[in-house]
Design a protein around this motif. Structure first.
Motif, PDB file in Angstrom:
ATOM      1  N   ILE A 187       0.950  -1.238   0.018  1.00 28.53           N
ATOM      2  CA  ILE A 187       0.088  -0.066   0.083  1.00 28.53           C
ATOM      3  C   ILE A 187       0.653   1.204   0.075  1.00 28.53           C
ATOM      4  O   ILE A 187       1.594   1.396   0.624  1.00 28.53           O
ATOM      5  CB  ILE A 187      -0.725   0.072   1.294  1.00 28.53           C
ATOM      6  N   CYS A 188       0.731   2.059  -0.936  1.00 31.43           N
ATOM      7  CA  CYS A 188       1.251   3.357  -0.880  1.00 31.43           C
ATOM      8  C   CYS A 188       0.819   4.348   0.106  1.00 31.43           C
ATOM      9  O   CYS A 188      -0.547   4.434   0.072  1.00 31.43           O
ATOM     10  CB  CYS A 188       1.120   4.193  -2.483  1.00 31.43           C
ATOM     11  N   THR A 189       1.452   4.800   1.253  1.00 33.48           N
ATOM     12  CA  THR A 189       1.139   5.468   2.073  1.00 33.48           C
ATOM     13  C   THR A 189       0.678   6.976   1.845  1.00 33.48           C
ATOM     14  O   THR A 189       0.008   7.756   2.583  1.00 33.48           O
ATOM     15  CB  THR A 189       1.832   5.494   3.516  1.00 33.48           C
ATOM     16  N   GLN A 190       1.117   7.471   0.620  1.00 29.89           N
ATOM     17  CA  GLN A 190       1.084   8.560   0.111  1.00 29.89           C
ATOM     18  C   GLN A 190      -0.312   8.637  -0.811  1.00 29.89           C
ATOM     19  O   GLN A 190      -1.247   9.493  -0.483  1.00 29.89           O
ATOM     20  CB  GLN A 190       2.092   8.887  -0.927  1.00 29.89           C
ATOM     21  N   CYS A 191      -0.462   7.925  -1.964  1.00 27.27           N
ATOM     22  CA  CYS A 191      -1.582   8.089  -2.749  1.00 27.27           C
ATOM     23  C   CYS A 191      -2.672   7.024  -2.377  1.00 27.27           C
ATOM     24  O   CYS A 191      -3.590   6.999  -3.242  1.00 27.27           O
ATOM     25  CB  CYS A 191      -0.970   8.030  -4.309  1.00 27.27           C
ATOM     26  N   GLY A 192      -2.466   6.042  -1.542  1.00 27.44           N
ATOM     27  CA  GLY A 192      -3.292   5.011  -1.567  1.00 27.44           C
ATOM     28  C   GLY A 192      -3.339   3.742  -2.585  1.00 27.44           C
ATOM     29  O   GLY A 192      -4.202   2.972  -2.207  1.00 27.44           O
ATOM     30  N   VAL A 193      -2.683   3.752  -3.473  1.00 29.13           N
ATOM     31  CA  VAL A 193      -2.601   3.001  -4.558  1.00 29.13           C
ATOM     32  C   VAL A 193      -2.214   1.325  -3.825  1.00 29.13           C
ATOM     33  O   VAL A 193      -1.394   1.332  -2.983  1.00 29.13           O
ATOM     34  CB  VAL A 193      -1.677   3.149  -5.778  1.00 29.13           C
ATOM     35  N   VAL A 194      -2.626   0.417  -4.250  1.00 26.68           N
ATOM     36  CA  VAL A 194      -2.463  -0.761  -3.563  1.00 26.68           C
ATOM     37  C   VAL A 194      -2.258  -1.940  -4.649  1.00 26.68           C
ATOM     38  O   VAL A 194      -3.038  -2.025  -6.100  1.00 26.68           O
ATOM     39  CB  VAL A 194      -3.736  -1.486  -2.972  1.00 26.68           C
TER      40      VAL A 194
ATOM     41  N   LEU B 220       6.167   3.173  -0.477  1.00 28.18           N
ATOM     42  CA  LEU B 220       5.932   4.309  -1.553  1.00 28.18           C
ATOM     43  C   LEU B 220       5.695   3.966  -2.703  1.00 28.18           C
ATOM     44  O   LEU B 220       6.626   3.338  -3.049  1.00 28.18           O
ATOM     45  CB  LEU B 220       6.971   5.540  -1.248  1.00 28.18           C
ATOM     46  N   CYS B 221       4.896   4.243  -3.554  1.00 23.69           N
ATOM     47  CA  CYS B 221       4.784   3.772  -4.926  1.00 23.69           C
ATOM     48  C   CYS B 221       6.114   4.458  -5.634  1.00 23.69           C
ATOM     49  O   CYS B 221       6.408   5.437  -5.189  1.00 23.69           O
ATOM     50  CB  CYS B 221       3.767   3.905  -5.648  1.00 23.69           C
ATOM     51  N   SER B 222       6.346   3.820  -6.697  1.00 25.87           N
ATOM     52  CA  SER B 222       7.643   4.700  -7.498  1.00 25.87           C
ATOM     53  C   SER B 222       6.964   6.115  -8.023  1.00 25.87           C
ATOM     54  O   SER B 222       7.841   7.134  -7.933  1.00 25.87           O
ATOM     55  CB  SER B 222       7.902   3.827  -8.708  1.00 25.87           C
ATOM     56  N   ARG B 223       5.791   6.293  -8.293  1.00 30.64           N
ATOM     57  CA  ARG B 223       5.438   7.662  -8.579  1.00 30.64           C
ATOM     58  C   ARG B 223       5.681   8.432  -7.423  1.00 30.64           C
ATOM     59  O   ARG B 223       6.214   9.783  -7.527  1.00 30.64           O
ATOM     60  CB  ARG B 223       4.077   7.666  -9.266  1.00 30.64           C
ATOM     61  N   CYS B 224       4.965   8.256  -6.301  1.00 26.28           N
ATOM     62  CA  CYS B 224       5.219   9.202  -5.333  1.00 26.28           C
ATOM     63  C   CYS B 224       6.548   9.373  -4.866  1.00 26.28           C
ATOM     64  O   CYS B 224       7.026  10.469  -4.249  1.00 26.28           O
ATOM     65  CB  CYS B 224       4.217   8.471  -4.191  1.00 26.28           C
ATOM     66  N   HIS B 225       7.168   8.118  -4.837  1.00 28.24           N
ATOM     67  CA  HIS B 225       8.419   8.552  -4.470  1.00 28.24           C
ATOM     68  C   HIS B 225       9.403   9.362  -5.558  1.00 28.24           C
ATOM     69  O   HIS B 225      10.410  10.070  -5.010  1.00 28.24           O
ATOM     70  CB  HIS B 225       9.442   6.861  -4.533  1.00 28.24           C
TER      71      HIS B 225
HETATM   72 ZN   LIG Z   1       1.650   6.512  -4.381  1.00 26.52          ZN
END
Ligand SMILES: [Zn+2]
Ligand SMILES: [Zn+2]
Length: 186
Positions: free
Chosen positions: A133-140, A173-178
């Motif tokens: 789970i991306c804690t930033q954008c919530g993508v799973v 963190l997903c790669s985009r948010c990172h």
């Molecule tokens: Zn994200």
């Protein structure tokens, strides 16, 4: 018709097994479970409810549809907002009950890590998902890794605990948010 909690029912999922058989893929585990389309997700839910003798009421369908459409996790109040946009008279308890139902039927995940809900990518399939789970954008992202799930369950037992969840949540963190974060930092 309320038939009470009956979580121990073995799910006959032969149909979906043939359609969503990730084990047949050549890549070794851990295998990524791909997200179903909104139509496929709803169809699958309808079929599972039918098999379990449960009613897939309009509000249950609407809640699942929104989660499938979002393609990521949604907080309960956001969900309520979106439903009220289409059905202004939707009362919070009704929406919460629908979430509880979908959760009990294994159609959605409750993500304690970020206090949100997401549509299960593999409803009716094997449980014991590993959820990233991306804690930033919530993508799973859902992984199905029987070996890892077994090992985790064993570690929990070794430590003197009893596993009480069928999923393991991993915060990340997903790669985009990172990339975005790094972009801001420099
Ligand atoms: Zn994200
Ligand atoms: Zn799932």
């Amino acid at each position: 018709v309320q038939s009470g909690a009956d979580n121990s029912v073995e799910i006959p999922v032969q149909f979906w097994k043939t359609t969503f058989d990730h084990t047949a893929m050549p890549s070794p585990s851990p295998s990524l479970i791909s997200r179903p389309s909104v139509a496929d997700g709803l169809k699958r839910a309808e079929m599972l409810c039918l098999q379990h003798g449960k009613r897939f009421t309009p509000i249950r369908r609407k809640v699942l549809e929104i989660l499938l459409k979002q393609g990521r996790s949604v907080k309960a109040y956001d969900l309520l907002d979106k439903i009220r946009h289409e059905q202004p008279n939707a009362a919070p308890p009704t929406v919460y009950r629908a979430l509880d139902f979908l959760f009990e039927e294994g159609l959605i995940h409750r993500l304690d890590a970020i206090n949100a809900w997401s549509a299960c990518h593999d409803a009716g399939g094997t449980p014991n998902h590993v959820l990233i789970i991306c804690t930033q954008c919530g993508v799973v992202t859902e992984l199905e890794d029987a070996k890892l799930s077994r090992e985790l369950a064993q570690k929990i037992k070794d430590a003197g605990f009893v596993p009480d969840h069928q999923e393991t949540e991993l915060r990340a963190l997903c790669s985009r948010c990172h990339a975005q974060q790094n972009g801001h930092a420099h």
